[in-house]
Design a protein around this motif. Structure first.
Motif, mmCIF file in Angstrom:
data_model
loop_
_atom_site.group_PDB
_atom_site.id
_atom_site.type_symbol
_atom_site.label_atom_id
_atom_site.label_comp_id
_atom_site.label_asym_id
_atom_site.label_seq_id
_atom_site.Cartn_x
_atom_site.Cartn_y
_atom_site.Cartn_z
ATOM 1 N N GLN A 1 -43.482 15.264 -3.871
ATOM 2 C CA GLN A 1 -43.293 15.731 -5.505
ATOM 3 C C GLN A 1 -41.945 14.832 -5.669
ATOM 4 O O GLN A 1 -41.919 14.309 -7.017
ATOM 5 C CB GLN A 1 -43.030 16.908 -5.560
ATOM 6 N N ALA A 2 -40.975 14.851 -4.909
ATOM 7 C CA ALA A 2 -39.683 13.959 -5.371
ATOM 8 C C ALA A 2 -40.202 12.684 -5.494
ATOM 9 O O ALA A 2 -39.636 12.139 -6.529
ATOM 10 C CB ALA A 2 -38.632 14.444 -4.376
ATOM 11 N N HIS A 3 -40.795 11.934 -4.776
ATOM 12 C CA HIS A 3 -40.948 10.423 -4.919
ATOM 13 C C HIS A 3 -41.798 10.220 -5.998
ATOM 14 O O HIS A 3 -41.722 9.270 -6.459
ATOM 15 C CB HIS A 3 -41.789 10.144 -3.379
ATOM 16 N N PHE A 4 -42.837 11.147 -6.369
ATOM 17 C CA PHE A 4 -43.481 10.953 -7.584
ATOM 18 C C PHE A 4 -42.507 10.842 -8.617
ATOM 19 O O PHE A 4 -42.723 10.322 -9.361
ATOM 20 C CB PHE A 4 -44.845 11.868 -7.682
ATOM 21 N N LYS A 5 -41.680 11.980 -8.783
ATOM 22 C CA LYS A 5 -40.871 11.946 -10.105
ATOM 23 C C LYS A 5 -40.055 10.534 -9.939
ATOM 24 O O LYS A 5 -39.858 10.170 -11.147
ATOM 25 C CB LYS A 5 -39.763 13.205 -9.816
ATOM 26 N N LEU A 6 -39.430 10.098 -9.001
ATOM 27 C CA LEU A 6 -38.919 8.899 -8.912
ATOM 28 C C LEU A 6 -39.676 7.921 -9.544
ATOM 29 O O LEU A 6 -39.046 6.934 -10.028
ATOM 30 C CB LEU A 6 -38.043 8.685 -7.439
ATOM 31 N N LEU B 1 -34.657 5.316 -13.959
ATOM 32 C CA LEU B 1 -34.000 5.483 -12.562
ATOM 33 C C LEU B 1 -32.805 4.492 -12.604
ATOM 34 O O LEU B 1 -33.183 3.351 -12.648
ATOM 35 C CB LEU B 1 -35.006 5.015 -11.926
ATOM 36 N N ALA B 2 -31.651 5.072 -11.961
ATOM 37 C CA ALA B 2 -30.515 4.378 -12.060
ATOM 38 C C ALA B 2 -30.312 3.583 -10.364
ATOM 39 O O ALA B 2 -29.971 2.515 -10.235
ATOM 40 C CB ALA B 2 -29.084 5.097 -12.183
ATOM 41 N N ASN B 3 -31.043 4.389 -9.467
ATOM 42 C CA ASN B 3 -30.585 3.895 -8.043
ATOM 43 C C ASN B 3 -32.091 3.600 -7.537
ATOM 44 O O ASN B 3 -32.760 4.701 -6.914
ATOM 45 C CB ASN B 3 -29.863 5.166 -7.369
ATOM 46 N N LEU C 1 -42.476 22.006 8.164
ATOM 47 C CA LEU C 1 -42.717 20.816 7.894
ATOM 48 C C LEU C 1 -43.667 20.287 7.030
ATOM 49 O O LEU C 1 -43.558 19.144 6.206
ATOM 50 C CB LEU C 1 -43.005 20.029 9.500
ATOM 51 N N GLU C 2 -44.790 20.907 6.871
ATOM 52 C CA GLU C 2 -45.789 20.462 5.699
ATOM 53 C C GLU C 2 -45.223 21.038 4.373
ATOM 54 O O GLU C 2 -45.603 19.931 3.451
ATOM 55 C CB GLU C 2 -47.088 21.463 5.865
ATOM 56 N N GLN C 3 -44.348 21.862 4.327
ATOM 57 C CA GLN C 3 -43.820 22.328 3.066
ATOM 58 C C GLN C 3 -42.724 21.092 2.679
ATOM 59 O O GLN C 3 -42.647 20.867 1.576
ATOM 60 C CB GLN C 3 -42.986 23.383 3.138
ATOM 61 N N GLU C 4 -42.267 20.737 3.900
ATOM 62 C CA GLU C 4 -41.200 19.654 3.252
ATOM 63 C C GLU C 4 -41.731 18.321 2.691
ATOM 64 O O GLU C 4 -41.311 17.769 2.063
ATOM 65 C CB GLU C 4 -40.173 19.376 4.708
ATOM 66 N N ILE C 5 -42.824 17.858 3.551
ATOM 67 C CA ILE C 5 -43.643 16.881 3.166
ATOM 68 C C ILE C 5 -44.123 16.981 1.756
ATOM 69 O O ILE C 5 -43.851 16.022 1.040
ATOM 70 C CB ILE C 5 -44.779 16.420 4.200
ATOM 71 N N LYS C 6 -44.470 18.131 1.413
ATOM 72 C CA LYS C 6 -45.020 18.290 0.232
ATOM 73 C C LYS C 6 -43.956 18.107 -0.903
ATOM 74 O O LYS C 6 -44.191 17.583 -2.026
ATOM 75 C CB LYS C 6 -45.803 19.803 -0.148
ATOM 76 N N SER C 7 -42.705 18.781 -0.632
ATOM 77 C CA SER C 7 -41.724 18.624 -1.495
ATOM 78 C C SER C 7 -41.039 17.183 -1.665
ATOM 79 O O SER C 7 -40.473 16.766 -2.882
ATOM 80 C CB SER C 7 -40.608 19.516 -1.354
ATOM 81 N N SER D 1 -33.198 5.019 -3.780
ATOM 82 C CA SER D 1 -33.559 6.233 -3.608
ATOM 83 C C SER D 1 -35.255 6.281 -3.467
ATOM 84 O O SER D 1 -35.849 7.129 -2.599
ATOM 85 C CB SER D 1 -33.289 7.102 -4.522
ATOM 86 N N LEU D 2 -36.083 5.322 -3.869
ATOM 87 C CA LEU D 2 -37.396 5.266 -3.717
ATOM 88 C C LEU D 2 -37.632 4.957 -2.190
ATOM 89 O O LEU D 2 -38.488 5.646 -1.669
ATOM 90 C CB LEU D 2 -37.975 4.253 -4.695
ATOM 91 N N GLY D 3 -36.999 4.064 -1.561
ATOM 92 C CA GLY D 3 -37.341 3.660 -0.217
ATOM 93 C C GLY D 3 -36.621 4.881 0.574
ATOM 94 O O GLY D 3 -37.236 5.097 1.744
ATOM 95 N N GLU D 4 -35.557 5.673 0.253
ATOM 96 C CA GLU D 4 -35.051 6.319 1.131
ATOM 97 C C GLU D 4 -36.139 7.835 1.190
ATOM 98 O O GLU D 4 -36.255 8.237 2.275
ATOM 99 C CB GLU D 4 -33.796 7.025 0.568
ATOM 100 N N THR D 5 -36.793 8.025 0.108
ATOM 101 C CA THR D 5 -37.708 9.051 0.079
ATOM 102 C C THR D 5 -38.953 8.698 0.848
ATOM 103 O O THR D 5 -39.688 9.533 1.687
ATOM 104 C CB THR D 5 -37.992 9.517 -1.273
ATOM 105 N N ARG D 6 -39.445 7.542 0.598
ATOM 106 C CA ARG D 6 -40.523 7.014 1.459
ATOM 107 C C ARG D 6 -40.187 7.085 2.980
ATOM 108 O O ARG D 6 -41.312 7.537 3.717
ATOM 109 C CB ARG D 6 -40.779 5.453 0.932
ATOM 110 N N ARG D 7 -39.164 6.714 3.359
ATOM 111 C CA ARG D 7 -38.876 6.813 4.475
ATOM 112 C C ARG D 7 -38.663 8.056 5.388
ATOM 113 O O ARG D 7 -39.128 8.706 6.233
ATOM 114 C CB ARG D 7 -37.426 5.839 5.062
#
Length: 66
Positions: A23-28, A37-39, A14-20, A42-48
């Motif tokens: 990182q994905a949220h930062f890239k977005l 960013l086209a969509n 879970l900690e590894q999943e949160i870390k990834s 996706s920012l809200g989806e990753t935040r949730r």
């Protein structure tokens, strides 16, 4: 990833999943800042997804402490 898949993981996974997810949220956010960013949804989806993973991690840690 939905809650049932996250609940099947252990604390380290879970900690590894949160870390990834962070990182994905930062890239977005960087893509949004450079207007690549086209969509925007996706920012809200990753935040949730981050919040969901953190909640399940806290539940597991609380359950392990008892």
């Amino acid at each position: 990833m939905n809650a049932t898949e996250l609940r099947a993981k252990d604390v380290a996974a879970l900690e590894q999943e949160i870390k990834s997810l962070l990182q994905a949220h930062f890239k977005l956010r960087m893509q949004k800042g450079t207007q690549q960013l086209a969509n925007n949804a996706s920012l809200g989806e990753t935040r949730r997804a981050i919040a969901r993973a953190k909640t399940i991690l806290a539940e597991k840690k609380k359950g392990a402490a008892q």
